[in-house]
Design an enzyme around this catalytic site. Sequence first.
Site, short mmCIF file in Angstrom:
data_model
loop_
_atom_site.label_atom_id
_atom_site.label_comp_id
_atom_site.label_asym_id
_atom_site.label_seq_id
_atom_site.Cartn_x
_atom_site.Cartn_y
_atom_site.Cartn_z
N HIS A 1 0.86 -1.18 0.00
CA HIS A 1 0.00 0.00 0.00
C HIS A 1 0.90 1.23 0.00
CE1 HIS A 1 -4.04 -1.67 0.35
NE2 HIS A 1 -3.48 -2.65 1.04
N ASN B 1 -0.69 -4.97 -6.67
CA ASN B 1 -1.87 -4.26 -6.18
C ASN B 1 -1.48 -3.23 -5.12
OD1 ASN B 1 -3.31 -7.37 -6.60
ND2 ASN B 1 -4.14 -5.60 -7.63
N ARG C 1 12.28 3.01 -15.91
CA ARG C 1 13.28 3.86 -15.27
C ARG C 1 13.25 3.75 -13.75
NH1 ARG C 1 12.34 7.13 -19.85
NH2 ARG C 1 10.60 8.24 -18.87
N HIS D 1 -7.62 -9.47 -9.62
CA HIS D 1 -6.67 -8.52 -9.05
C HIS D 1 -5.39 -8.44 -9.87
CE1 HIS D 1 -9.28 -8.80 -5.53
NE2 HIS D 1 -8.65 -7.75 -5.03
N ASP E 1 -6.46 -12.81 0.26
CA ASP E 1 -6.94 -11.48 0.63
C ASP E 1 -8.47 -11.52 0.75
OD1 ASP E 1 -6.65 -8.86 1.38
OD2 ASP E 1 -6.52 -8.07 -0.66
N LEU F 1 -11.34 -2.46 -6.17
CA LEU F 1 -11.29 -3.85 -5.69
C LEU F 1 -10.90 -3.88 -4.22
CD1 LEU F 1 -9.48 -5.56 -8.71
CD2 LEU F 1 -11.86 -5.89 -8.01
#
Length: 326
Positions: free
Chosen positions: A206, A230, A238, A267, A289, A323
Amino acid sequence: MPSQHEPVYQFTNCRLLRNHQLIADDLWVRAGKIINPEKLFFDEKAAADKQIDCGGVIISPGLIDVQINGAFGVDFSSDVTDVEKGVEKVAKGLLEHGVTSFCPTLVTCSQQTYSQIVPRIKKSNGGKGGAGILGLHLEGPFISQEKKGAHNEALIREFTNGFPDLMQMYGTLDNTAIVTLAPELDRSEEVIKELVSRGIIVSVGHSMSNLIQGEKAVHSGASFITHLFNAMLPFHHRDPHLIGLLTSKMIPSDRKVFYGLIADGIHTHPAALRIAHRVDPKGLVLVTDAIPAMGLLAGKHNIGSQMVEIKGKRAVIAGTNTLCGR
């Protein structure tokens, strides 16, 4: 050693996982342990006490799920009244899916919610009554606002004082196995080092992190990536960002970075799954998940402080296309 007086079970018409391949063969078990039938035949002059036709199913080692937010209507992040009963219900239900141990996962919560839930989910061994609990996976609240995914933005926090902020939020780290955080946050390196020193796995995710920040996190002790691809910046030639940790030459030779993948075809595209597996097959860890709606009918359900809607095979934040598990 299994006692020779224990009955021998012969599982027939099944497929076994050996050397990464499925083969047709029988499985012989005595007292809960796999045995060599040759020794049974030639040394003991014995045969199976009972044969069980498996109907062509696969027999494999039990599955481990290190990221599951709930199932069968139980939400680990919000069911504060019957925490123990909820975990027990999920642990029992997971056995039917081949899962023998798991990490109950809490998405970003309030400090009050953490204080009510974290101390009550205990590590335990698995058995006939349910899958074992390896420890909590605390996913947030020290994550990126921009890559929050289904996490409640209002509850996301940064490190002001470092590790004391984390302890103030969670209250305790007893029975905690994994903590997911964004490595680009200020003072994250010192937090990672302290968590690792306590025997807790640190996962990066995250996150808006670039590759250099991800490499610094690994040098500090991070060893996992939360649901690769995700809720993170995509690969760029780069700056491959956190995805680049799979091939980074800056990772110490004595370190291994594992990565979770949600292989549901929604996902993550199957082509992306193949790329990750071909690049680093030994680092791959499949995760569900899964959310509380797992095993329930289509409709709207709570996950943490969010409302989730199940549409066919997709789970999204109600009213959006974001999602939020499966």
